[in-house]
Scaffold this motif. Sequence first.
Motif, mmCIF file in Angstrom:
data_model
loop_
_atom_site.group_PDB
_atom_site.id
_atom_site.type_symbol
_atom_site.label_atom_id
_atom_site.label_comp_id
_atom_site.label_asym_id
_atom_site.label_seq_id
_atom_site.Cartn_x
_atom_site.Cartn_y
_atom_site.Cartn_z
ATOM 1 N N THR A 19 0.800 -1.280 -0.070
ATOM 2 C CA THR A 19 -0.007 -0.104 0.121
ATOM 3 C C THR A 19 1.023 1.020 -0.048
ATOM 4 O OG1 THR A 19 -0.041 -0.036 2.502
ATOM 5 C CG2 THR A 19 -1.855 -1.145 1.124
ATOM 6 N N ASP A 20 0.172 2.427 -0.228
ATOM 7 C CA ASP A 20 0.923 3.596 -0.033
ATOM 8 C C ASP A 20 1.741 3.728 1.135
ATOM 9 O OD1 ASP A 20 0.185 4.269 -2.535
ATOM 10 O OD2 ASP A 20 -1.159 5.481 -2.262
ATOM 11 N N GLU A 33 10.060 -13.449 -6.579
ATOM 12 C CA GLU A 33 9.825 -12.061 -6.023
ATOM 13 C C GLU A 33 10.359 -10.631 -6.627
ATOM 14 O OE1 GLU A 33 9.799 -14.503 -1.713
ATOM 15 O OE2 GLU A 33 11.529 -13.618 -2.431
ATOM 16 N N LEU A 34 11.518 -11.017 -7.268
ATOM 17 C CA LEU A 34 11.986 -9.806 -7.828
ATOM 18 C C LEU A 34 11.186 -9.519 -9.056
ATOM 19 C CD1 LEU A 34 15.959 -10.978 -7.694
ATOM 20 C CD2 LEU A 34 14.800 -9.164 -6.511
ATOM 21 N N ALA A 35 10.813 -10.434 -9.755
ATOM 22 C CA ALA A 35 9.824 -9.890 -10.947
ATOM 23 C C ALA A 35 8.650 -9.380 -10.366
ATOM 24 C CB ALA A 35 9.509 -11.263 -11.686
ATOM 25 N N SER A 36 7.882 -9.909 -9.470
ATOM 26 C CA SER A 36 6.729 -9.126 -8.792
ATOM 27 C C SER A 36 6.913 -7.706 -8.178
ATOM 28 C CB SER A 36 5.933 -10.147 -7.568
ATOM 29 O OG SER A 36 5.207 -9.645 -7.184
ATOM 30 N N VAL A 37 8.028 -7.722 -7.393
ATOM 31 C CA VAL A 37 8.295 -6.226 -6.754
ATOM 32 C C VAL A 37 8.582 -5.378 -8.082
ATOM 33 C CG1 VAL A 37 9.811 -4.883 -5.495
ATOM 34 C CG2 VAL A 37 8.933 -7.145 -4.689
ATOM 35 N N SER A 38 9.229 -5.859 -8.998
ATOM 36 C CA SER A 38 9.499 -4.662 -10.433
ATOM 37 C C SER A 38 8.435 -4.674 -11.067
ATOM 38 C CB SER A 38 10.532 -5.517 -11.192
ATOM 39 O OG SER A 38 10.840 -5.231 -12.494
ATOM 40 N N GLN A 39 7.354 -5.508 -11.271
ATOM 41 C CA GLN A 39 6.191 -5.034 -11.778
ATOM 42 C C GLN A 39 5.424 -4.322 -11.064
ATOM 43 O OE1 GLN A 39 4.081 -8.824 -13.074
ATOM 44 N NE2 GLN A 39 2.480 -7.502 -14.234
ATOM 45 N N GLU A 40 5.503 -4.474 -9.871
ATOM 46 C CA GLU A 40 4.493 -3.594 -8.930
ATOM 47 C C GLU A 40 5.030 -2.348 -8.722
ATOM 48 O OE1 GLU A 40 1.270 -2.831 -6.417
ATOM 49 O OE2 GLU A 40 1.714 -4.855 -7.326
ATOM 50 N N SER A 41 6.220 -2.059 -8.614
ATOM 51 C CA SER A 41 6.982 -0.846 -8.391
ATOM 52 C C SER A 41 7.467 0.070 -9.393
ATOM 53 C CB SER A 41 7.795 -0.902 -7.300
ATOM 54 O OG SER A 41 8.880 -1.681 -7.779
ATOM 55 N N GLY A 42 7.784 -0.720 -10.687
ATOM 56 C CA GLY A 42 8.110 -0.012 -11.864
ATOM 57 C C GLY A 42 9.682 0.115 -11.865
ATOM 58 N N ILE A 43 10.281 -0.397 -10.802
ATOM 59 C CA ILE A 43 11.548 -0.521 -10.653
ATOM 60 C C ILE A 43 12.557 -1.639 -11.740
ATOM 61 C CG2 ILE A 43 13.792 -0.895 -9.062
ATOM 62 C CD1 ILE A 43 11.704 -0.332 -6.762
ATOM 63 N N ASP A 44 13.370 -1.216 -12.133
ATOM 64 C CA ASP A 44 14.421 -1.919 -13.250
ATOM 65 C C ASP A 44 14.667 -3.200 -12.312
ATOM 66 O OD1 ASP A 44 15.727 -3.177 -15.368
ATOM 67 O OD2 ASP A 44 17.081 -1.460 -15.504
ATOM 68 N N THR A 95 10.699 5.065 -3.759
ATOM 69 C CA THR A 95 9.763 5.532 -5.033
ATOM 70 C C THR A 95 8.782 6.423 -4.503
ATOM 71 O OG1 THR A 95 8.147 3.853 -4.587
ATOM 72 C CG2 THR A 95 9.962 3.295 -5.935
ATOM 73 N N GLU A 96 7.856 6.922 -5.082
ATOM 74 C CA GLU A 96 7.010 7.841 -4.749
ATOM 75 C C GLU A 96 6.155 7.179 -3.733
ATOM 76 O OE1 GLU A 96 3.335 10.754 -6.529
ATOM 77 O OE2 GLU A 96 4.754 9.659 -7.838
ATOM 78 N N ASN A 97 5.728 5.860 -3.732
ATOM 79 C CA ASN A 97 4.689 5.465 -2.641
ATOM 80 C C ASN A 97 5.361 4.427 -1.896
ATOM 81 O OD1 ASN A 97 2.813 7.080 -3.970
ATOM 82 N ND2 ASN A 97 2.441 5.413 -5.620
ATOM 83 N N LEU A 98 6.423 3.977 -2.280
ATOM 84 C CA LEU A 98 7.359 2.623 -1.429
ATOM 85 C C LEU A 98 8.876 2.943 -1.163
ATOM 86 C CD1 LEU A 98 5.872 -0.242 -3.803
ATOM 87 C CD2 LEU A 98 4.914 0.504 -1.480
ATOM 88 N N ILE A 99 9.214 2.242 -0.360
ATOM 89 C CA ILE A 99 10.621 2.100 0.186
ATOM 90 C C ILE A 99 10.954 0.667 0.185
ATOM 91 C CG2 ILE A 99 10.292 2.314 2.762
ATOM 92 C CD1 ILE A 99 12.830 3.906 2.698
#
Length: 317
Positions: A19-20, A33-44, A95-99
């Motif tokens: 969540t925010d 897990e890495l792919a899931s977080v990358s897709q959720e946060s937009g991080i390379d 990121t804007e919403n997550l750390i």
Amino acid sequence: MLRMFSTVNGQIERIERPTDGAWLSLTDPTDAELASVSQESGIDLADLRAPLDDEERSRVDAEDDYTMIIVDIPTVEERNGRDWYETIPLSIIVTENLIITVCMQDTPVLHPFMEGTIRGFNTYMKSRFILQILYRNATMYLRYLRIIDRESDRLELKLRHSMQNREILMLLELSKTLVYFTTSLKSNEIVMEKLTTLSRIKQYPEDEDLLEDVITENKQAIEMANIYSGVLANMTDAFASIVSNNLNNVMRIFTIISITLSIPTLIFSMYGMNFQQGGMLGMPLTGNRWGFLIVIVVSMLLSAIVTWFLTRSRLFR
């Protein structure tokens, strides 16, 4: 392992979905897990994998949608019944919403945050969270440095009477650890300097004292690592000489024993030769009733005199 946390009503709680203002902790993550977080946060995905390389250097990278901070953290590993200290990278991605934090091991640096024992910790306050992690990291360095200092004192006591290489090799291992610590701490110091000038990481007035504490603790850790490193280097050289001197003392004793035993050996060897009875070729006291006893007493007396002389001779001191 992927764990998610968020501050709810002033308490840190584990959540199932991001969540925010949430904190995502990746510890030795799987590819899924890495792919899931990358897709959720937009991080390379490559940036998420970066701290999983133990040779990754400390740095600050500012991308379009997020900022990645990589610092070196201390870790302890048990091998052959002993603790070995080294450093590994820890990534903090904002990121804007997550750390998001990424590390190859489950580190005690982050445990107090997960348990909610850090005073003033809030997942929504990203700038303060970063400073709190850096402060906790610096204190962990100080803690391990004190342990290394106590370990070196314990080895010093053993080395005073040791003639083995085991303790010296352990001192060399501690010296190598201190070199790693010093290098990592200096790299972290550069990262902190960049953070103070990075506009993306907002600096709030209430966090100024915390930032000063972080810088002070890190500088103190660098000074302690340099001091201990110098002490260990001198100690290693000194005790290498002590081990050599101890070995020389043992060889001195063996040499005195060898010379002392050579005297009765020489006398008994001559009496063991085949001589003709009588005349000039006969050995002294061969015809005496107490000859054998006299020869033994004379040989023992000569051995005692030689031993007394050698133990006081400058050649064997």
